[in-house]
Design an enzyme around this catalytic site. Sequence first.
Site, PDB file in Angstrom:
ATOM      1  N   SER A  42      37.027  35.216  43.782  1.00 29.55           N
ATOM      2  CA  SER A  42      37.440  34.406  42.639  1.00 29.55           C
ATOM      3  C   SER A  42      36.273  33.560  42.141  1.00 29.55           C
ATOM      4  O   SER A  42      35.313  33.303  42.881  1.00 29.55           O
ATOM      5  CB  SER A  42      38.597  33.480  43.040  1.00 29.55           C
ATOM      6  N   TYR A  70      43.134  27.089  48.489  1.00 33.38           N
ATOM      7  CA  TYR A  70      42.972  28.469  48.016  1.00 33.38           C
ATOM      8  C   TYR A  70      41.491  28.751  47.781  1.00 33.38           C
ATOM      9  O   TYR A  70      40.966  29.800  48.200  1.00 33.38           O
ATOM     10  CB  TYR A  70      43.763  28.681  46.729  1.00 33.38           C
TER      11      TYR A  70
END
Length: 242
Positions: A140, A153
Amino acid sequence: MKTSGNTVFISGGSAGIGLAIAKKLSAAGNRIIINGRSEERLQSALKELDNAVAIQGDLSVKADRVRIAADLKTNYPELNIIINNAGSAFMNDLSDVNNNSAEKAAQEINTNYISVIDFTTLTLPLLLAQEEAAIVNVSSIVVFRSNKYLPTYAASKAALHSYTQGLRDALATNDSLNVYELYPPLVNTEFSAEIGGANGIPPSEVADELFAALEKNQFEVPVGDTKKIHALVNPITEQAPH
């Protein structure tokens, strides 16, 4: 590497980025194996794909990882690409002492990091047996900078990023198996709806970038806004000993 004639396993392949990648690779003449927790969603996704099958299971669970890896070895011995895309994310306010932050972080770390390491290890003998193979880890944009909404996360994806670099280095002398890292920015999927995913890029753009990277043997695959950050950071980090 070749972009057709592969047998590809995609975790989290019933929706979002995983399904977009499945569609792209299916249309290019690859055999697709999608994985997800919901049998209903998997069957719905199969209606949008050609030459595809589904294996239901939760890769965050050890027993399911072992079962699925055994299934692949027995029924799909030609498997030569795995795409570790399944993920878990929670809005996690670290300033709230009643937020169960550690429990949320533990689930994210297990799904986004530990399970990827284990499943990759379980399927590695199969991949190493192929003439040409690839491991694709979906990280990400947040590996480069966390935020107050998804701090744990981001940490789990940063761990995945570090593991991916180490795995690539470990396999550097093997010319037949390459390790890719795909860095999506905000993407308009159900997964990201809670954090404003409607403002993100379409998942098909992520799939297109990965497909182009496979064609070029481009192992670092930043997408959208991630390209700006990656262009600044990667040349510096590559100078570090490894």
